[in-house]
Scaffold this motif. Structure first.
Motif, PDB file in Angstrom:
ATOM      1  N   ASP A 179       2.653  -6.385  -3.598  1.00  0.00           N
ATOM      2  CA  ASP A 179       3.923  -5.719  -3.301  1.00  0.00           C
ATOM      3  C   ASP A 179       5.100  -6.659  -3.562  1.00  0.00           C
ATOM      4  O   ASP A 179       6.103  -6.252  -4.150  1.00  0.00           O
ATOM      5  CB  ASP A 179       3.960  -5.213  -1.853  1.00  0.00           C
ATOM      6  CG  ASP A 179       5.282  -4.504  -1.584  1.00  0.00           C
ATOM      7  OD1 ASP A 179       5.536  -3.471  -2.231  1.00  0.00           O
ATOM      8  OD2 ASP A 179       6.086  -5.010  -0.777  1.00  0.00           O
ATOM      9  N   ARG A 185       5.732  -6.883  -7.366  1.00  0.00           N
ATOM     10  CA  ARG A 185       6.448  -5.716  -7.901  1.00  0.00           C
ATOM     11  C   ARG A 185       7.920  -5.786  -7.538  1.00  0.00           C
ATOM     12  O   ARG A 185       8.796  -5.500  -8.330  1.00  0.00           O
ATOM     13  CB  ARG A 185       5.881  -4.422  -7.297  1.00  0.00           C
ATOM     14  CG  ARG A 185       4.475  -4.075  -7.701  1.00  0.00           C
ATOM     15  CD  ARG A 185       4.087  -2.723  -7.102  1.00  0.00           C
ATOM     16  NE  ARG A 185       5.003  -1.680  -7.470  1.00  0.00           N
ATOM     17  CZ  ARG A 185       5.693  -0.925  -6.601  1.00  0.00           C
ATOM     18  NH1 ARG A 185       5.538  -1.097  -5.303  1.00  0.00           N
ATOM     19  NH2 ARG A 185       6.524   0.002  -7.028  1.00  0.00           N
ATOM     20  N   GLU A 198       7.181  -3.012 -13.310  1.00  0.00           N
ATOM     21  CA  GLU A 198       5.788  -2.826 -12.878  1.00  0.00           C
ATOM     22  C   GLU A 198       4.850  -3.682 -13.727  1.00  0.00           C
ATOM     23  O   GLU A 198       4.961  -3.663 -14.965  1.00  0.00           O
ATOM     24  CB  GLU A 198       5.377  -1.360 -13.016  1.00  0.00           C
ATOM     25  CG  GLU A 198       6.146  -0.401 -12.127  1.00  0.00           C
ATOM     26  CD  GLU A 198       5.906  -0.631 -10.647  1.00  0.00           C
ATOM     27  OE1 GLU A 198       4.821  -1.126 -10.270  1.00  0.00           O
ATOM     28  OE2 GLU A 198       6.826  -0.324  -9.861  1.00  0.00           O
ATOM     29  N   GLU A 232       4.202   5.664  -2.020  1.00  0.00           N
ATOM     30  CA  GLU A 232       3.984   5.346  -3.439  1.00  0.00           C
ATOM     31  C   GLU A 232       3.956   3.818  -3.633  1.00  0.00           C
ATOM     32  O   GLU A 232       3.189   3.300  -4.447  1.00  0.00           O
ATOM     33  CB  GLU A 232       5.078   5.998  -4.287  1.00  0.00           C
ATOM     34  CG  GLU A 232       4.996   5.743  -5.777  1.00  0.00           C
ATOM     35  CD  GLU A 232       3.709   6.255  -6.441  1.00  0.00           C
ATOM     36  OE1 GLU A 232       3.063   7.161  -5.893  1.00  0.00           O
ATOM     37  OE2 GLU A 232       3.366   5.718  -7.519  1.00  0.00           O
ATOM     38  N   ASP A 233       4.795   3.092  -2.879  1.00  0.00           N
ATOM     39  CA  ASP A 233       4.732   1.626  -2.952  1.00  0.00           C
ATOM     40  C   ASP A 233       3.353   1.144  -2.505  1.00  0.00           C
ATOM     41  O   ASP A 233       2.799   0.199  -3.070  1.00  0.00           O
ATOM     42  CB  ASP A 233       5.822   1.004  -2.070  1.00  0.00           C
ATOM     43  CG  ASP A 233       7.213   1.195  -2.656  1.00  0.00           C
ATOM     44  OD1 ASP A 233       7.419   0.829  -3.823  1.00  0.00           O
ATOM     45  OD2 ASP A 233       8.096   1.713  -1.939  1.00  0.00           O
ATOM     46  N   ARG A 289       0.594   2.864  -2.782  1.00  0.00           N
ATOM     47  CA  ARG A 289      -0.363   3.253  -3.826  1.00  0.00           C
ATOM     48  C   ARG A 289      -0.322   2.268  -4.998  1.00  0.00           C
ATOM     49  O   ARG A 289      -1.349   1.859  -5.527  1.00  0.00           O
ATOM     50  CB  ARG A 289      -0.052   4.658  -4.341  1.00  0.00           C
ATOM     51  CG  ARG A 289      -1.175   5.258  -5.188  1.00  0.00           C
ATOM     52  CD  ARG A 289      -0.732   6.527  -5.884  1.00  0.00           C
ATOM     53  NE  ARG A 289       0.144   6.234  -6.995  1.00  0.00           N
ATOM     54  CZ  ARG A 289      -0.257   5.899  -8.227  1.00  0.00           C
ATOM     55  NH1 ARG A 289      -1.525   5.849  -8.509  1.00  0.00           N
ATOM     56  NH2 ARG A 289       0.617   5.622  -9.167  1.00  0.00           N
ATOM     57  N   ARG A 290       0.877   1.870  -5.389  1.00  0.00           N
ATOM     58  CA  ARG A 290       0.996   0.967  -6.557  1.00  0.00           C
ATOM     59  C   ARG A 290       0.395  -0.410  -6.266  1.00  0.00           C
ATOM     60  O   ARG A 290      -0.235  -1.012  -7.128  1.00  0.00           O
ATOM     61  CB  ARG A 290       2.445   0.848  -6.998  1.00  0.00           C
ATOM     62  CG  ARG A 290       2.891   2.118  -7.692  1.00  0.00           C
ATOM     63  CD  ARG A 290       4.310   2.056  -8.181  1.00  0.00           C
ATOM     64  NE  ARG A 290       4.683   3.346  -8.709  1.00  0.00           N
ATOM     65  CZ  ARG A 290       5.081   3.570  -9.964  1.00  0.00           C
ATOM     66  NH1 ARG A 290       5.150   2.569 -10.813  1.00  0.00           N
ATOM     67  NH2 ARG A 290       5.416   4.773 -10.358  1.00  0.00           N
ATOM     68  N   ARG A 339      -3.287  -0.003  -6.438  1.00  0.00           N
ATOM     69  CA  ARG A 339      -3.741   0.129  -7.842  1.00  0.00           C
ATOM     70  C   ARG A 339      -3.894  -1.269  -8.463  1.00  0.00           C
ATOM     71  O   ARG A 339      -4.847  -1.532  -9.205  1.00  0.00           O
ATOM     72  CB  ARG A 339      -2.720   0.969  -8.611  1.00  0.00           C
ATOM     73  CG  ARG A 339      -3.004   1.143 -10.078  1.00  0.00           C
ATOM     74  CD  ARG A 339      -4.181   2.082 -10.334  1.00  0.00           C
ATOM     75  NE  ARG A 339      -4.627   2.028 -11.724  1.00  0.00           N
ATOM     76  CZ  ARG A 339      -5.568   1.203 -12.196  1.00  0.00           C
ATOM     77  NH1 ARG A 339      -6.188   0.354 -11.402  1.00  0.00           N
ATOM     78  NH2 ARG A 339      -5.906   1.233 -13.474  1.00  0.00           N
TER      79      ARG A 339
END
Ligand SMILES: NC(=O)c1ccc[n+]([C@@H]2O[C@H](COP(=O)([O-])OP(=O)(O)OC[C@H]3O[C@@H](n4cnc5c(N)ncnc54)[C@H](O)[C@@H]3O)[C@@H](O)[C@H]2O)c1
Length: 330
Positions: free
Chosen positions: A177, A180, A186, A306-307, A309-310, A313
């Motif tokens: 995190d 990013r 990204e 969404e943060d 989730r990224r 990922r």
């Protein structure tokens, strides 16, 4: 005033509950833990009501917002229960270990127009926030490289390792995190190498304790993350951001600025703040306050699911890379 309840009275729940009890924007209504004694001792100390059924607490009409500080495999169920009842949620990281469950939770919460924030506390650390502000103000020009060092003082118990989802999803997720957030783009490719150098039993349990990651973004910005579950000198948290016009460096924090000079050493300094509860105490306080401020004013949350989730990922890609020995496209 916002009525808030904390679900989970363990390590992180205790921090959030104490911060909620001290925050002027909210009233700590209840603390729920499936272990009655844990709920009773924390709620009792903070003047809140103890409960053993988290869903009954979510349903209370005097509860507007929830902090989910229960084990990771319970997050999505409690998050969706709160979303269906129109309650705002601050959900601990990771949202879940399975990205398909996170995808489904994001779809359902957006259908319900629910307000949820993932708890990446490090963004609220005053030093990290100052670093990000300096980038935003153009102090170092275009960012070229981000280097993140994050080492724990001691590995967790093996029982924790078994249920944690592994170091990438449990520990490195904070660094993904931060990467990013500081890269401003990204990551599109991840290479990782990982070992169990601290404790072979961690390796036998299928996890790692020592790792290095290299990532790049589409425009070619680079990031390096290194983690270890054991650093003999304490909790090591440093960030370096290198850009076209300079470098920004966040160093470790100590209890005081005292430096010792004597016959055997110069610049002798106190040990680092011991672990995350001490090092990030202010970050947890500011994180909860930012969540409550967003609940008060409406509009977007400081961080979204969404943060979460990224970052997950990237953790999945790093795990795959550590297994295959190849870089993984994201
Ligand atoms: N952001 C951070 O810095 C940070 C730090 C530590 C933990 N965490 C996250 O917080 C979560 C909890 O971690 P922890 O270290 O506090 O764990 P913990 O085991 O110390 O505490 C969890 C508590 O939840 C209770 N519990 C279990 N199931 C429950 C349920 N269904 N309803 C209510 N209570 C329930 C347990 O009895 C326990 O008291 C994890 O997802 C972890 O990844 C985040």
């Amino acid at each position: 005033m916002i009525g808030i309840a904390v679900l989970g009275a363990g390590r992180i729940g205790r921090i959030h509950a104490a911060n909620a009890a001290a925050n002027r924007r909210c009233r700590l209504v209840a603390v729920a833990d499936t272990v009655a004694a844990a709920a009773e001792s924390l709620a009792g100390a903070l003047g809140a009501e103890p409960a053993t059924d988290p869903k009954a607490v979510i349903a209370r009409t005097d509860v507007d917002a929830l902090v989910i500080g229960t084990p990771t495999d319970t997050h999505v169920d409690l998050l969706l229960e709160a979303a269906r009842r129109g309650k705002a949620v601050l959900c601990e990281k990771p949202v879940d270990l399975d990205i398909r469950k996170v995808d489904a939770a994001i779809a359902e919460t957006s259908r319900l127009r629910a307000r949820a924030m993932v708890a990446f506390n490090r963004r609220f650390d005053p030093s990290a926030a100052a670093l990000r502000r300096a980038i935003d103000q153009g102090e170092i020009g275009e960012v070229r490289q981000v280097i993140i060092t994050s080492r724990d003082p001691e590995p967790p118990p093996l029982s924790y390792v078994a249920s944690s989802g592994g170091i990438f999803r449990d520990m490195t997720i904070h660094d993904f995190d931060m990467a990013r957030w500081l890269l401003g783009e990204e990551p599109c490719e991840v290479f990782a190498t990982a070992e169990a150098l601290v404790d072979r039993a961690i390796g036998t349990a299928g996890d790692f304790d020592t790792l290095m990651i290299v990532m790049r973004t589409k425009s070619g910005r680079q990031c390096h993350i290194n983690n270890c579950r054991q650093a003999i000198y304490g909790y090591d948290q440093r960030i370096e951001v290198f850009g076209a016009r300079g470098m920004l460096l966040n160093d470790n924090l100590r209890p005081s600025t005292l430096r010792r000079y004597n016959g055997t050493e110069t610049e002798g300094r106190e040990p680092l703040l011991n672990f995350f509860l001490e090092r990030y105490a202010e970050a947890y306080r500011l994180e909860l306050d930012a969540f409550l401020a967003a609940v008060e004013r409406g509009g977007p949350m400081p961080l979204s699911l969404e943060d979460g989730r990224r970052a997950l990922r990237l953790a999945d890609a790093a795990l795959e890379s550590a297994g295959s020995g190849r870089a993984v496209a994201v």
